[in-house]
Write an enzyme that holds these catalytic residues in place. Structure first.
Site, PDB file in Angstrom:
ATOM      1  N   HIS A  35      -2.275  -5.574   1.462  1.00  0.00           N
ATOM      2  CA  HIS A  35      -3.324  -6.399   1.535  1.00  0.00           C
ATOM      3  C   HIS A  35      -3.209  -7.586   0.953  1.00  0.00           C
ATOM      4  CE1 HIS A  35      -7.762  -6.796  -0.077  1.00  0.00           C
ATOM      5  NE2 HIS A  35      -7.151  -7.154  -1.031  1.00  0.00           N
TER       6      HIS A  35
ATOM      7  N   LYS B  14       0.755  -1.265  -0.089  1.00  0.00           N
ATOM      8  CA  LYS B  14       0.133   0.081   0.053  1.00  0.00           C
ATOM      9  C   LYS B  14       0.937   1.232  -0.049  1.00  0.00           C
ATOM     10  CE  LYS B  14      -3.994  -2.057   2.186  1.00  0.00           C
ATOM     11  NZ  LYS B  14      -5.161  -1.890   3.420  1.00  0.00           N
TER      12      LYS B  14
ATOM     13  N   PHE C   2     -15.302   3.929   7.197  1.00  0.00           N
ATOM     14  CA  PHE C   2     -13.713   4.405   6.800  1.00  0.00           C
ATOM     15  C   PHE C   2     -13.702   4.277   5.483  1.00  0.00           C
ATOM     16  CE2 PHE C   2     -14.090  -0.439   7.568  1.00  0.00           C
ATOM     17  CZ  PHE C   2     -13.812  -0.783   6.521  1.00  0.00           C
TER      18      PHE C   2
ATOM     19  N   GLU D 212     -10.490  -9.778  -7.376  1.00  0.00           N
ATOM     20  CA  GLU D 212      -9.468  -8.730  -7.272  1.00  0.00           C
ATOM     21  C   GLU D 212      -8.403  -8.884  -8.132  1.00  0.00           C
ATOM     22  OE1 GLU D 212      -8.343  -9.137  -3.048  1.00  0.00           O
ATOM     23  OE2 GLU D 212     -10.103  -8.072  -2.457  1.00  0.00           O
TER      24      GLU D 212
ATOM     25  N   THR E 109      -5.461  -6.970  10.408  1.00  0.00           N
ATOM     26  CA  THR E 109      -5.667  -5.764  10.097  1.00  0.00           C
ATOM     27  C   THR E 109      -5.017  -4.573  10.834  1.00  0.00           C
ATOM     28  OG1 THR E 109      -7.551  -6.750   9.147  1.00  0.00           O
ATOM     29  CG2 THR E 109      -7.552  -4.470   8.875  1.00  0.00           C
TER      30      THR E 109
ATOM     31  N   ARG F 285       2.666  -6.792   8.923  1.00  0.00           N
ATOM     32  CA  ARG F 285       1.694  -5.563   9.701  1.00  0.00           C
ATOM     33  C   ARG F 285       2.411  -5.338  10.833  1.00  0.00           C
ATOM     34  NH1 ARG F 285      -3.969  -7.443   7.297  1.00  0.00           N
ATOM     35  NH2 ARG F 285      -4.077  -6.232   5.596  1.00  0.00           N
TER      36      ARG F 285
ATOM     37  N   ARG G  51      -2.443 -14.345   4.228  1.00  0.00           N
ATOM     38  CA  ARG G  51      -3.177 -13.544   5.562  1.00  0.00           C
ATOM     39  C   ARG G  51      -2.495 -13.757   6.927  1.00  0.00           C
ATOM     40  NH1 ARG G  51      -7.604 -11.057   4.215  1.00  0.00           N
ATOM     41  NH2 ARG G  51      -8.587 -10.997   6.375  1.00  0.00           N
TER      42      ARG G  51
ATOM     43  N   TYR H  64     -12.555  -1.467  -3.495  1.00  0.00           N
ATOM     44  CA  TYR H  64     -13.251  -1.799  -2.209  1.00  0.00           C
ATOM     45  C   TYR H  64     -14.799  -1.517  -2.154  1.00  0.00           C
ATOM     46  CZ  TYR H  64      -8.545  -1.697  -0.030  1.00  0.00           C
ATOM     47  OH  TYR H  64      -7.355  -2.074   0.412  1.00  0.00           O
TER      48      TYR H  64
ATOM     49  N   ASN I 257      -1.996   0.188   6.725  1.00  0.00           N
ATOM     50  CA  ASN I 257      -1.739  -1.095   7.181  1.00  0.00           C
ATOM     51  C   ASN I 257      -0.585  -1.844   6.397  1.00  0.00           C
ATOM     52  OD1 ASN I 257      -3.557  -1.727   5.443  1.00  0.00           O
ATOM     53  ND2 ASN I 257      -4.615  -3.234   7.184  1.00  0.00           N
TER      54      ASN I 257
HETATM   55  P1  CMP Z   1      -7.308  -4.387   3.661  1.00  0.00           P
HETATM   56  O1  CMP Z   1      -6.937  -5.731   3.938  1.00  0.00           O
HETATM   57  O2  CMP Z   1      -6.952  -3.917   2.473  1.00  0.00           O
HETATM   58  O3  CMP Z   1      -8.859  -4.541   3.415  1.00  0.00           O
HETATM   59  C1  CMP Z   1      -9.735  -3.341   3.992  1.00  0.00           C
HETATM   60  C2  CMP Z   1      -8.977  -2.293   4.259  1.00  0.00           C
HETATM   61  O4  CMP Z   1     -10.011  -1.212   5.036  1.00  0.00           O
HETATM   62  C3  CMP Z   1      -8.148  -2.629   5.602  1.00  0.00           C
HETATM   63  O5  CMP Z   1      -7.025  -3.632   4.828  1.00  0.00           O
HETATM   64  C4  CMP Z   1      -7.806  -1.434   6.147  1.00  0.00           C
HETATM   65  O6  CMP Z   1      -6.808  -0.681   5.416  1.00  0.00           O
HETATM   66  C5  CMP Z   1      -9.017  -0.638   6.026  1.00  0.00           C
HETATM   67  N1  CMP Z   1      -9.933  -0.821   7.488  1.00  0.00           N
HETATM   68  C6  CMP Z   1     -10.569  -1.805   7.802  1.00  0.00           C
HETATM   69  N2  CMP Z   1     -11.019  -1.595   8.976  1.00  0.00           N
HETATM   70  C7  CMP Z   1     -10.748  -0.290   9.281  1.00  0.00           C
HETATM   71  C8  CMP Z   1     -11.364   0.522  10.218  1.00  0.00           C
HETATM   72  N3  CMP Z   1     -11.825   0.296  11.361  1.00  0.00           N
HETATM   73  N4  CMP Z   1     -10.833   2.076  10.171  1.00  0.00           N
HETATM   74  C9  CMP Z   1      -9.826   2.379   9.063  1.00  0.00           C
HETATM   75  N5  CMP Z   1      -9.575   1.498   7.983  1.00  0.00           N
HETATM   76  C10 CMP Z   1     -10.071   0.162   8.111  1.00  0.00           C
END
Ligand code: CMP
Length: 138
Positions: A116, A10, A58, A127, A92, A103, A86, A50, A113
Site C-alpha cells: 500500500h 501487506k 470489496f 494514515e 493496484t 506489484r 506509487r 480504510y 496486492n
Molecule cells: P490499497 O492501495 O491498499 O488501497 C485500497 C485497497 O483496496 C487496494 O490497495 C486493494 O488492496 C483493494 N482494492 C481496490 N480495488 C479492489 C477491487 N476492485 N477488488 C478488491 N480489492 C480492491
C-alpha cells in the site's frame, strides 16, 4: 522538499516471505525509512484505516484480508515520496502493473496486492497519524 508517505507490506507479501525483497526495492528507490513496525491488526483497525472505502463492495473482503496476519507498516521519506512510491508499486491490479514494479513482481490479485502507498498529502497525513505516534517519527 522531503515528503513523507505511509506504506504497508501487506499480509500476503509477509506470508510469502517477500518482506526483505520489497524493503530492498524501497531502499533502491531512494526512500529513507523514518519508522517501521511489524504487527497484526484487528478487523476494526483495518476498517478505520480504510474507512474511505466503506461503501465499496470489496470493503469486507479487504478488511478481513488486512487483518489475516502480520503486516509491516512504514513511514517513508524522500522528495516526491507519494508519487514516486506509487510509481514503484505499480497499478493496484497487478495484471495492469508495469514490468519491474513491486506489484508486478510480488502481488497475486487486486485485493492481495502486496503493498500500500498513500495517494495524496492529506491521506498520507491521516494514515501516518493512524499507525504512528509523534514520538515514533523523530
Ligand atoms: P490499497 O492501495 O491498499 O488501497 C485500497 C485497497 O483496496 C487496494 O490497495 C486493494 O488492496 C483493494 N482494492 C481496490 N480495488 C479492489 C477491487 N476492485 N477488488 C478488491 N480489492 C480492491
Amino acid at each position: 522538499m522531503a515528503q513523507r508517505t505511509l506504506s504497508i507490506v501487506k499480509p500476503d507479501a509477509v506470508r510469502k516471505g517477500f518482506t526483505g525483497a520489497i524493503l530492498a526495492e524501497i531502499d533502491r528507490g531512494g526512500f529513507g525509512i523514518v519508522a517501521i513496525k511489524k504487527l497484526s491488526i484487528s478487523k476494526e483497525q483495518a476498517e478505520g484505516f480504510y474507512a474511505v472505502h466503506k461503501e465499496r463492495p470489496f470493503f469486507d473482503g479487504l478488511t478481513t484480508f488486512m487483518s489475516s496476519g502480520p503486516l509491516v507498516l512504514l513511514v517513508l521519506e524522500k522528495d516526491n515520496a507519494i508519487a514516486d512510491l506509487r510509481k514503484l508499486m505499480g497499478a493496484t491490479n497487478p495484471a495492469n502493473a508495469e514490468e519491474g514494479t513491486i506489484r508486478k513482481r510480488f502481488a497475486g490479485s487486486i485485493q492481495e496486492n502486496a503493498v500500500h502507498g498513500s495517494d495524496a498529502e492529506d491521506t498520507a497525513a491521516f494514515e501516518i497519524g493512524y499507525w504512528f505516534a509523534g514520538y515514533e517519527l523523530i
